[in-house]
Design an enzyme around this catalytic site. Structure first.
Site, PDB file in Angstrom:
ATOM      1  N   TYR A 108     -57.636   4.277  73.055  1.00  0.00           N
ATOM      2  CA  TYR A 108     -58.757   4.346  74.000  1.00  0.00           C
ATOM      3  C   TYR A 108     -59.585   5.620  73.879  1.00  0.00           C
ATOM      4  O   TYR A 108     -60.825   5.557  73.950  1.00  0.00           O
ATOM      5  CB  TYR A 108     -58.251   4.131  75.431  1.00  0.00           C
ATOM      6  N   GLU A 150     -52.488  -3.405  80.694  1.00  0.00           N
ATOM      7  CA  GLU A 150     -51.817  -3.746  79.438  1.00  0.00           C
ATOM      8  C   GLU A 150     -50.388  -3.219  79.403  1.00  0.00           C
ATOM      9  O   GLU A 150     -49.508  -3.843  78.795  1.00  0.00           O
ATOM     10  CB  GLU A 150     -52.642  -3.231  78.258  1.00  0.00           C
TER      11      GLU A 150
END
Length: 426
Positions: A108, A150
């Site tokens: 990310y 997630e």
């Protein structure tokens, strides 16, 4: 509900009113330049981090679908930054794909870095420090939400009976030609362990190392059989050209993967699943081409658990030679007491015309659906190529079917489905 609470809590506690206003003010710019930003983003990121090409679908990159999908997602985030719960379906769909592809928290920051630099590169002086800082804040909040969601998905996948994290080796135990262009692969865990249960309609990611290719290839394929502890079944359409991006993986599977070979796969994922509420209403499956695959899992599951369920199954294909599962669907008529099966062929053969399930030549249109669909409160499941989806979804809308009763799936990154009658997005 958990995702809605998490989104609201993150936005309300971490983004100032000023930041939200700045993000929303960028909507007109993103509507014009969004796809260019994502094109630059992917190009620059892959140049700096080519190892990420082991995760991303090369075909979707070359066709521009991934760039468009990301641009649409960024635009939606900007529009609804103060009401992110509005885009919950998109958030959940993306999170499932990320978990299935083994996207991790450490990815990310890389995405954030190159997304912000791409905004600056494309917009130039218009991307003021204030705008970049606002988007940096917003991206941080959204990334944290995805990472948290997630994390739970990874844990659920690993902790379930027979579950695992990331990729696991599977051996091909059977290979069955379903039609001229679709072949099924039956996959057993290489260590012979029992497999986890999955919801009908879910998919797995398959990862391949293809000789003479530098990077790994992954594709997501619907599970086409009912859940069982012994094997997964995927049914793959062979694309026309092996040397074309969208044909490399399917052709390799068809031509080079045989019984006894080992491939990698992740645990089942996906939100396009059979709803628990189907017992109270008719179920309608409308598929085009290889879009039939998730419905085979769904209809087989119903046959095992609710054989009296009323089902309308309408499938469109070029002709019977390329249509998969004709015999399997016919066999299901013996298990299901209220099963109505219809085939529509664009270019039927003489043999096709003799099939009792052949309804018309051409396409699934409003006239056919009006004839076959008599309950507006039924659950409608639609899957197939984008033009097929666009046509069927708008026809269902014209017939007065409520959005809450329509469930559909894209194969690949989502796109907008638009025509002169309105817009449906996912």
């Amino acid at each position: 509900m958990y995702i809605i609470i998490l989104l609201k809590r993150k936005v309300l506690t971490m983004l100032s009113k000023k930041t939200i206003e700045i993000i929303k003010s960028t909507v007109p710019v993103l509507e014009v330049h969004g796809t260019k930003i994502t094109e630059v983003f992917y190009k620059n990121m892959f140049q700096a981090h080519p190892e990420l090409l082991n995760i991303f679908n090369h075909t979707n990159q070359k066709q521009g679908r991934q760039q468009t999908a990301l641009a649409n997602t960024i635009l939606a985030a900007a529009k609804y930054i103060d009401k992110l719960e509005t885009i919950i379906p998109v958030v959940k769909q993306i999170a499932h794909k990320h978990r299935s592809l083994a996207v991790k928290p450490e990815h990310y920051p890389i995405v954030g870095q190159f997304l912000l630099s791409s905004i600056k590169e494309v917009l130039g002086d218009a991307a003021t420090e204030e705008i970049i800082n606002a988007w940096a804040e917003a991206y941080g909040v959204i990334a944290d939400v995805f990472i948290a969601i997630e994390k739970d998905m990874y844990k659920e996948a690993a902790d379930q009976t027979g579950g695992w994290n990331d990729y696991k080796n599977f051996r091909v135990i059977n290979k069955v030609k379903e039609s001229d262009c679709i072949t099924s692969f039956y996959l057993e865990a290489e260590d012979k362990s029992a497999l986890p249960s999955f919801s009908p309609g879910q998919y797995i990611s398959v990862r391949l190392s293809i000789p003479e290719e530098k990077y790994l290839f992954n594709r997501q394929y619907s599970l086409s059989a009912a859940s069982n502890k012994e094997y997964f079944r995927i049914s793959v359409k062979k694309e026309a050209e092996e040397n074309q991006p969208n044909g490399k993986v399917s052709n390799y599977l068809h031509n080079h993967i045989n019984i006894g070979d080992v491939i990698e796969a992740t645990a089942p994922a996906g939100e396009f699943t059979l709803k628990d509420s189907i017992e109270d209403s008719k179920v309608v499956f409308i598929s085009g081409g290889v879009g039939i695959t998730p419905f085979m899992s769904m209809v087989n599951t119903i046959a095992e658990n609710q054989p009296n369920q009323e089902i309308e199954f309408i499938h469109a294909s070029r002709n019977g030679n390329v249509q998969a599962f004709k015999e399997e669907l016919t066999t299901l008529e013996k298990k299901l007491t209220n099963f109505h099966l219809s085939f529509v062929y664009d270019n039927p053969t003489s043999e096709d015309r003799q099939n009792k399930h052949f309804k018309k030549q051409g396409f699934i249109d409003k006239d056919l659906l009006q004839t076959r669909l008599t309950q507006k409160n039924a659950h409608y499941y639609v899957c197939g190529p984008v033009p097929f989806l666009r046509s069927i979804l708008f026809t269902l809308k014209e017939l007065g079917i409520d959005d809450s009763n329509i469930h559909y799936e894209f194969f690949g990154p989502s796109v907008n489905l638009e025509n002169e009658n309105g817009t449906i997005t996912k």
